[in-house]
Write a protein that holds these residues in place. Structure first.
Motif, mmCIF file in Angstrom:
data_model
loop_
_atom_site.group_PDB
_atom_site.id
_atom_site.type_symbol
_atom_site.label_atom_id
_atom_site.label_comp_id
_atom_site.label_asym_id
_atom_site.label_seq_id
_atom_site.Cartn_x
_atom_site.Cartn_y
_atom_site.Cartn_z
ATOM 1 N N ASP A 18 0.843 -1.201 0.000
ATOM 2 C CA ASP A 18 0.000 0.000 0.000
ATOM 3 C C ASP A 18 0.877 1.249 0.000
ATOM 4 N N PHE A 51 -7.393 4.607 -0.326
ATOM 5 C CA PHE A 51 -8.313 5.499 0.406
ATOM 6 C C PHE A 51 -8.207 6.921 -0.135
ATOM 7 N N ARG A 117 -13.972 3.985 8.169
ATOM 8 C CA ARG A 117 -14.082 3.479 6.789
ATOM 9 C C ARG A 117 -15.358 2.660 6.706
ATOM 10 N N ASN A 155 -11.515 -2.174 -0.262
ATOM 11 C CA ASN A 155 -10.539 -2.661 0.706
ATOM 12 C C ASN A 155 -11.274 -3.383 1.821
ATOM 13 N N GLU A 156 -10.987 -4.654 1.949
ATOM 14 C CA GLU A 156 -11.534 -5.437 3.068
ATOM 15 C C GLU A 156 -13.020 -5.164 3.298
ATOM 16 N N ASN A 252 -9.266 -7.586 -1.286
ATOM 17 C CA ASN A 252 -8.477 -8.231 -0.234
ATOM 18 C C ASN A 252 -9.368 -8.781 0.882
ATOM 19 N N ASP A 275 -5.074 -10.267 3.468
ATOM 20 C CA ASP A 275 -4.356 -9.407 4.421
ATOM 21 C C ASP A 275 -4.189 -10.158 5.739
ATOM 22 N N TYR A 277 -2.276 -10.225 9.766
ATOM 23 C CA TYR A 277 -1.509 -9.525 10.810
ATOM 24 C C TYR A 277 -1.384 -10.401 12.059
ATOM 25 N N GLU A 313 -1.491 -7.646 2.109
ATOM 26 C CA GLU A 313 -1.015 -6.806 3.214
ATOM 27 C C GLU A 313 -0.461 -7.684 4.323
ATOM 28 N N TRP A 321 -2.998 -1.799 16.285
ATOM 29 C CA TRP A 321 -4.398 -1.851 16.710
ATOM 30 C C TRP A 321 -4.709 -3.013 17.636
ATOM 31 N N PHE A 351 1.202 -3.361 4.356
ATOM 32 C CA PHE A 351 0.604 -2.105 4.751
ATOM 33 C C PHE A 351 1.615 -1.510 5.714
ATOM 34 N N GLU A 361 -3.140 5.511 12.298
ATOM 35 C CA GLU A 361 -2.180 4.435 12.022
ATOM 36 C C GLU A 361 -0.733 4.924 12.048
ATOM 37 N N HIS A 364 1.752 2.364 13.160
ATOM 38 C CA HIS A 364 1.737 1.045 12.505
ATOM 39 C C HIS A 364 3.039 0.856 11.743
HETATM 40 C C1 GAL Z 1 -5.836 -3.568 7.252
HETATM 41 C C2 GAL Z 1 -6.292 -2.461 6.312
HETATM 42 C C3 GAL Z 1 -5.194 -1.429 6.113
HETATM 43 C C4 GAL Z 1 -4.599 -1.020 7.423
HETATM 44 C C5 GAL Z 1 -4.108 -2.254 8.136
HETATM 45 C C6 GAL Z 1 -3.448 -1.982 9.448
HETATM 46 O O1 GAL Z 1 -6.890 -4.292 7.764
HETATM 47 O O2 GAL Z 1 -6.663 -2.976 5.076
HETATM 48 O O3 GAL Z 1 -5.733 -0.327 5.434
HETATM 49 O O4 GAL Z 1 -5.550 -0.375 8.187
HETATM 50 O O5 GAL Z 1 -5.195 -3.104 8.386
HETATM 51 O O6 GAL Z 1 -3.035 -3.181 10.067
#
Ligand code: GAL
Length: 679
Positions: A18, A51, A117, A155-156, A252, A275, A277, A313, A321, A351, A361, A364
């Motif tokens: 991204d 975005f 969002r 996005n998601e 995604n 995506d 995490y 991502e 978060w 991301f 963010e 992040h």
């Molecule tokens: C994803 C999202 C991204 C960003 C990311 C942060 O879920 O698509 O835009 O917010 O989380 O971890």
């Protein structure tokens, strides 16, 4: 079969992610630095404009593509390509203020204010119209740009909306599906508590202020919201395909997200992207079990279209978060990235490329830190990965062959979770899926995660964890699979209700599976969390049941294990039945691992499923493979923070070093080796 890259004109492992230059327009130096660092990090892809609606259309009907024109050109000049986003995931303020109908209503039927969002209604004709306009502009402007690889739609996607437009669309959806109110009332058993509908207009979506007890209604609402999201996605794709028919599209996804039936959604995509995490913690006891969960998610995304996917991502360092946002241990980014590739990803994308300076963010992880240079630990690790990915072109488009599949169905999950009975806090579907998947991971076995509409005949063994709901038709599919020689392994709560959540009559398992398993499941006992029930295998081995103990009777099936306590002591706890040319094993109890694993192991052997590695793997080490014609690439991965050694009699070579590999192979902490095997 020959490998098939998603982007034949750019058959490389994608590395990048991204990129949000719309946040940095006031600082041209930053934009220049971005391109220098993009090349230096070994990146070759940017996902652009995700975005950026407010920048692209600052006022209704006024468009400004300056930043995007420049970014497309700069990325191309830097040797990169772009997956271009449609900006529908976050609407600009002017749109929400002028047309409040685009904002969602919550489950109390109240309209949200502008914010965050995905706070928009997928039914709203105005939202659809405005999205179509901006999507068309983007497609027309960039369709012939040499940087354009494909489309990242929105996005998601997620969330549900209870607005009057959605309510009306829900009623239409129900009319189409059930045709008559009589059919709907019967399917939903609405005579219960006097909930019979006499007019379509009486049907409100489920709400904590109103109806939550009609399970058929709850189920159809979830199906409708999922369907409406897919319909919205289709409307976005239609515009892109009209203008730009040759570029592949994706959106995604997020593992087993509750809001959308991803099996339905994936059918409208050209490729799947994902995506992820994971909260890695830097210790074997957390990260080895977590690696199994993540592997399950990857396999699931690959299996949706049975082709490689794009890891869209991940973070090169930390999230911001989660309740606690720990850094990845040095070296772990390489391992985690190679895990995605091992399971079918043709990319490692982040991301985000540059850390935002402000807003939610700003802490992040990103490739470029606020510090701004290449002299950070994270940048160095990203660069190292970039170098490695450049050497993996041979893997792009290679596919995965699996002899085992786990069956997962969204409606089943929705119904099981909504059902009132057994244990209400957590039905343990996810844990059950994972316990089988984890055992397959330990054994180095490629596994697909498939839905009811997939082709069962591809597999030797199907695992059916807690398939509480299935239609008669799906039951017939399982029956045919077994009759024709397949092996089926199912658990407690199999085939209790049909596709509208009505219980099967005439004895469980329903959907015609009673004779396939050769058992009758008379009752389900639920154990308290501090209770267990001893189980004994026919050879004397002992196990312990937790949570679920079904009181079943053999109707011809061989009994593999018995309960050893409670009023059902001495009755079957696990059975195996020969049916046609195949076999169906039923596990009537939940255990904390060993018994399910033993029964799985036996069934794997009986089905003749191949282990990818020829000797047992040490704890924390796994193998997954990808294929291209007669070449198999075995990814040998050590998820431990300590060293491990494996042995093999296979004649392998290392894809990256060319070294011959046989006998003892030492694996450094967190090491991945890609071994080439010729068939
Ligand atoms: C994803 C999202 C991204 C960003 C990311 C942060 O879920 O698509 O835009 O917010 O989380 O971890």
């Amino acid at each position: 079969m020959k490998r098939k890259p998603i982007f034949p004109e750019f058959p490389h492992m994608l590395h990048g992610g991204d990129y949000n230059p719309d946040q940095w327009q006031h600082d041209p130096h930053v934009l220049e630095e971005d391109m220098r660092l993009f090349k230096l990090a070994g990146c070759n892809e940017m996902s652009l404009g995700i975005f950026a609606w407010a920048a692209l259309e600052p006022r209704e009907g006024e468009f400004d593509f300056t930043f995007m024109d420049r970014a497309m050109d700069d990325i191309y000049k830097a040797g990169g390509r772009v997956i271009l986003a449609t900006p529908s995931a976050a609407r600009p303020i002017w749109l929400a203020k002028k047309y409040p109908e685009v904002l969602r209503c919550n489950d109390h039927f109240e309209r949200n204010l502008f914010g965050r969002r995905h706070n928009h209604c997928y039914t709203s004709p105005i939202y659809r119209e405005k999205v179509a306009i901006i999507n068309r502009k983007l497609a027309e402007r960039y369709k012939d740009h040499p940087a354009l690889l494909g489309w990242h739609v929105s996005n998601e996607y997620n969330g549900r909306c209870w607005c009057p437009l959605c309510q009306e669309a829900f009623r239409e959806y129900l009319k189409n599906k059930y045709q008559t109110l009589d059919a709907l009332n019967r399917a939903w058993w609405s005579a219960f508590w006097s909930h019979t509908y006499t007019d379509w207009s009486q049907i409100d979506p489920p709400s904590p202020r109103g109806e939550m007890a009609v399970h058929g209604l709850t189920l159809e609402w979830k199906r409708f919201c999922s369907h409406q999201t897919v319909d919205f996605l289709k409307s976005e794709i239609a515009v892109l395909k009209e203008v730009c028919p040759d570029k592949p599209v994706t959106t995604n996804l997020m593992a087993f997200h509750d809001d959308i039936d991803y099996h339905e959604l994936s059918r409208v995509l050209d490729f799947v992207s994902y995506d992820i995490y994971p909260p890695w913690r830097g210790a074997d006891k957390h990260d080895i079990p977590l690696a199994k969960t993540i592997a399950l998610y990857y396999d699931h995304h690959r299996s949706m279209l049975h082709q490689p996917f794009i890891l869209m991502e991940c973070t090169p360092s930390t999230q911001n978060w989660r309740p606690f946002n720990k850094l990845k241990a040095p070296g772990f980014h390489m391992l985690a990235s190679m895990q995605a590739v091992a399971h079918g990803s043709d990319s490692v994308l982040y991301f985000q490329f540059r850390k935002s300076r402000g807003s939610s963010e700003k802490f992040h992880g990103a490739v470029i830190d606020h510090e701004g240079s290449e002299n950070t630990r994270v940048f160095r690790e990203v660069k190292e990965l970039g170098e490695r990915l450049k050497g993996l072109d041979a893997l792009v488009g290679t596919y995965t062959k699996s002899e085992v599949a786990l069956v997962y169905d969204w409606s089943n999950r929705w119904m099981l979770e909504a059902s009132e009975g057994f244990q209400n806090r957590d039905k343990k579907l996810h844990d059950t899926v994972l316990s089988f998947y984890g055992a397959l991971w330990d054994r180095g076995i490629n596994t697909d995660i498939i839905g009811y509409d997939d082709d069962f005949s591809r597999y030797k063994l199907l695992i059916a964890p807690m398939l509480y709901s299935m239609s008669e038709e799906v039951g017939k599919k399982f029956e045919k699979f077994v009759a024709e020689g397949g092996h089926l392994l199912a658990t407690y709560t199999t085939a209790m209700v049909n596709e509208t959540d009505l219980c099967y009559l005439g004895g469980l398992p329903g959907a015609g599976l009673r004779r396939v398993f050769g058992i009758w499941n008379e009752e389900i006992d639920t154990l308290y969390p501090d209770e267990t029930c001893p189980v004994r295998f026919a050879d004397g081995e002992k196990a312990e049941a937790v949570d679920y103990c079904e009181h079943i009777h053999s109707e011809g099936a061989e009994v593999l294990a018995y309960y050893d306590d409670h009023f059902y002591a001495g009755t079957p706890a696990a059975t195996r039945n020969s049916y046609g040319k195949g076999e169906a094993t039923y596990i009537a109890f939940r255990d904390t691992g060993s018994a399910g694993e033993r029964l799985l192991e036996e069934q794997l052997n009986r089905a003749g499923v191949r282990r990818l590695w020829d000797t047992p793997l040490p704890y924390g080490v796994t193998v997954h493979s990808r294929y291209d014609e007669d070449t198999e690439y075995l990814f040998l991965q050590n998820f431990s923070y300590g060293e491990n050694t494996v042995e093999t009699a296979m004649d392998l070579s290392d894809l990256e070093t060319g070294e011959k590999l046989t006998g003892k192979i030492r694996l450094a902490p967190m090491e991945t080796r890609i071994c080439v095997l010729k068939h």
